[in-house]
Structures are given as C-alpha cells and as structure tokens.
Scaffold this motif. Structure first.
Motif, short mmCIF file in Angstrom:
data_model
loop_
_atom_site.label_atom_id
_atom_site.label_comp_id
_atom_site.label_asym_id
_atom_site.label_seq_id
_atom_site.Cartn_x
_atom_site.Cartn_y
_atom_site.Cartn_z
N LEU A 103 60.40 44.78 51.14
CA LEU A 103 60.28 43.43 50.29
C LEU A 103 60.82 44.05 48.85
CD1 LEU A 103 57.04 41.11 50.84
CD2 LEU A 103 59.03 41.00 51.87
N ASP A 104 61.40 42.77 48.03
CA ASP A 104 61.63 42.97 46.76
C ASP A 104 61.03 42.60 45.96
OD1 ASP A 104 62.80 41.21 44.18
OD2 ASP A 104 64.49 41.33 44.88
N PRO A 105 60.62 43.80 45.25
CA PRO A 105 59.09 43.89 43.99
C PRO A 105 58.86 42.72 43.69
CG PRO A 105 61.46 45.56 42.87
CD PRO A 105 61.77 44.55 44.64
N ASP A 106 59.83 41.98 43.20
CA ASP A 106 59.21 40.28 42.37
C ASP A 106 59.62 39.35 44.00
OD1 ASP A 106 59.67 41.60 39.84
OD2 ASP A 106 61.79 41.58 39.40
N ALA A 107 59.16 39.62 44.50
CA ALA A 107 58.87 38.40 46.19
C ALA A 107 58.01 37.53 45.89
CB ALA A 107 59.41 39.27 47.76
N LEU A 108 56.56 38.24 45.32
CA LEU A 108 55.42 37.28 45.83
C LEU A 108 55.01 37.24 44.16
CD1 LEU A 108 53.90 39.33 48.77
CD2 LEU A 108 55.44 37.05 48.66
N ARG A 109 55.70 37.54 42.87
CA ARG A 109 55.10 37.56 41.65
C ARG A 109 54.41 36.06 41.55
NH1 ARG A 109 54.67 41.05 37.98
NH2 ARG A 109 56.00 42.33 39.02
N GLY A 110 53.64 35.93 40.90
CA GLY A 110 53.33 34.76 40.74
C GLY A 110 52.51 33.86 42.18
N THR A 111 53.00 34.02 43.82
CA THR A 111 52.19 33.76 44.04
C THR A 111 50.91 33.31 44.79
OG1 THR A 111 54.97 34.26 45.16
CG2 THR A 111 52.92 32.96 46.75
N PRO A 112 50.09 32.41 44.92
CA PRO A 112 48.76 32.78 45.65
C PRO A 112 48.69 33.21 46.97
CG PRO A 112 49.48 30.58 44.92
CD PRO A 112 50.85 30.83 45.26
N VAL A 113 48.01 34.47 47.29
CA VAL A 113 47.65 35.32 48.42
C VAL A 113 46.64 35.44 49.19
CG1 VAL A 113 48.19 37.77 49.14
CG2 VAL A 113 50.09 36.53 47.70
N LEU A 114 46.17 34.79 49.86
CA LEU A 114 44.69 35.42 50.56
C LEU A 114 45.28 36.21 51.31
CD1 LEU A 114 43.09 32.32 52.78
CD2 LEU A 114 42.86 35.28 52.70
N VAL A 115 44.23 37.15 51.00
CA VAL A 115 44.35 38.48 51.98
C VAL A 115 42.93 38.60 53.04
CG1 VAL A 115 45.83 39.96 50.03
CG2 VAL A 115 43.12 40.52 50.30
N ALA A 116 43.35 39.37 54.39
CA ALA A 116 42.41 38.90 55.09
C ALA A 116 42.75 40.64 56.49
CB ALA A 116 42.40 38.29 56.02
N ALA A 117 41.84 41.11 57.17
CA ALA A 117 41.70 42.17 57.52
C ALA A 117 41.18 42.08 59.16
CB ALA A 117 41.62 43.20 56.83
N THR A 118 41.14 42.77 60.26
CA THR A 118 40.05 43.11 61.10
C THR A 118 40.55 44.47 61.63
OG1 THR A 118 41.64 42.70 63.06
CG2 THR A 118 41.20 40.88 62.01
N GLY A 119 39.21 44.62 62.09
CA GLY A 119 38.73 46.15 62.32
C GLY A 119 37.84 46.10 63.27
N GLY A 120 37.39 47.59 64.43
CA GLY A 120 36.01 47.12 64.58
C GLY A 120 34.62 47.16 64.84
N SER A 121 35.10 46.95 63.07
CA SER A 121 33.39 47.57 62.17
C SER A 121 33.42 47.13 61.59
CB SER A 121 32.30 49.04 62.71
OG SER A 121 32.01 49.38 62.10
N ALA A 122 31.99 46.46 60.70
CA ALA A 122 31.76 45.87 59.20
C ALA A 122 31.82 46.90 58.50
CB ALA A 122 30.94 45.16 59.04
#
Length: 206
Positions: A103-122
């Motif tokens: 990605l362009d290094p500034d592509a997400l600058r200031g953009t609201p982002v919600l992060v999430a992940a999935t996996g087999g164990s907590a």
C-alpha cells in the motif's frame, strides 16, 4: 441521507472462511450503526485470497495491476476500513502483511480503522494488541478502541452474550467505528482529471 464508503479487508485463505464471516458481521454492525446516524454505508469487501498473485507481482516489480490497483484505490478513498486477518505463527497472516506492505504509506493516514482477527484458540487474541494495532498505528490510521478476536468456540450456538461475548463485542466495535465515521466529513474522491490544469491556468501567464 449522507453516504460513506466502507472497505473491508478479509485475509482468510479458505473458502468459506471464519475470517470472512467475522468481517461480514463487523461490516453489518457498522452499517447498521451508521444508519442510526443518518448515514448510508456502501460496503466493499476486498478478498486478499483473490489478489495473492498480484500482491507478489507488485512486491517484485513495484507496480500494481488490475484488481489489486483497484483495491488500493478503494482503500485510499475509503471513509473507514475494517481489517480482519487469520492468525498464523502468533501474528497476522503473511498475505495480509504483504498486502499492507504494497500500500502507499499514506493510504490510510487518518482513516478510521477497526482491526479484528480469527484463530483456533483465545490464546491468540494478543495478536490484536501486539501486532495489528502497531501495524496500523505505523500507517497513521485512526484505530478504534475495541478490537475483535473470534476463536473457534466463539461461533458456537449455545449460550447468550454473557457466555459468548463475541456478538456484543462486534456491536460495540461497530458503534465505535460508526461514531468516528459519522463525525467526519466524507473522504474526497479525486476524479481522473482533477490534477489536469485547465486551459485558463495554462494560458494564465501568456
């Protein structure tokens, strides 16, 4: 009604994918909350599985093409982003990181982002704070406080929110992202010829 563009990055490698399932639930929760704010959400899902070859090509050549270039443009113009990755070796998936790397290094600058992940164990939920938050903070994104992790057991049908807190966490994260988006002006989307000077400008010095 106002409109906003929400881009969802799904890093799942299998089909169907629990990563995509979580991504869809987060998008649905955010869109619902935006509707309460009088905002219509246009949701676009970027499946990294479909872009794997193009990501490798750009890593080697430095040039994006086709669907990858289109996805990058959509992200740069997004009013908000939901980023979801499966956990591999206690961190984000390699394809997910490779996509971020091109990605362009500034592509997400200031953009609201919600992060999430999935996996087999907590036990893998620490990836949210030791890998994903630092990654998007480095990009200058505005990461919302609530991150969401879904382990295999979180998809079980038995029990309510007090037993399986995933649904409430999804709703809370959606509320936070929607509040950030609704409180901001829409991201301006540059047109193809916006940077082309007019004839008046070109002749101004004549």
């Amino acid at each position: 009604m106002d409109e906003r563009h929400l881009v969802v990055i799904s890093g799942g490698l299998s089909q169907p994918s629990s990563t995509r399932l979580l991504a869809d639930r987060l998008a649905e929760a955010t869109a619902g909350e935006l509707h309460e704010h009088g905002v219509t959400a246009h949701v676009r899902v970027v499946e990294l599985r479909d872009l794997a070859h193009d990501v490798v090509d750009q890593t080697l050549t430095g040039f994006a093409r086709g669907d990858l270039a289109d996805a990058q443009q959509a992200l740069a113009a997004a009013d908000a982003v939901i980023a979801v990755t499966p956990v591999y070796a206690a961190s984000y998936a390699g394809l997910f990181k490779s996509f971020v790397d091109v990605l362009d290094p500034d592509a997400l600058r200031g953009t609201p982002v919600l992060v999430a992940a999935t996996g087999g164990s907590a036990r893998h939920s620490l990836v949210l704070d030791h890998a994903l938050r630092p990654l998007f903070a480095h990009l200058g994104a505005d990461v919302v406080p609530t991150a969401v992790f879904a382990a295999t057991d979180d998809w079980a049908d038995a029990g309510g929110d007090d037993v399986h807190p995933l649904p409430e966490r999804v709703r809370r994260a959606g509320r936070e992202l929607a509040a950030r988006v609704a409180g901001r002006a829409p991201t301006r989307r540059a047109g193809l010829y916006d940077a082309v000077p007019s004839f008046e400008d070109l002749l101004g010095g004549a």
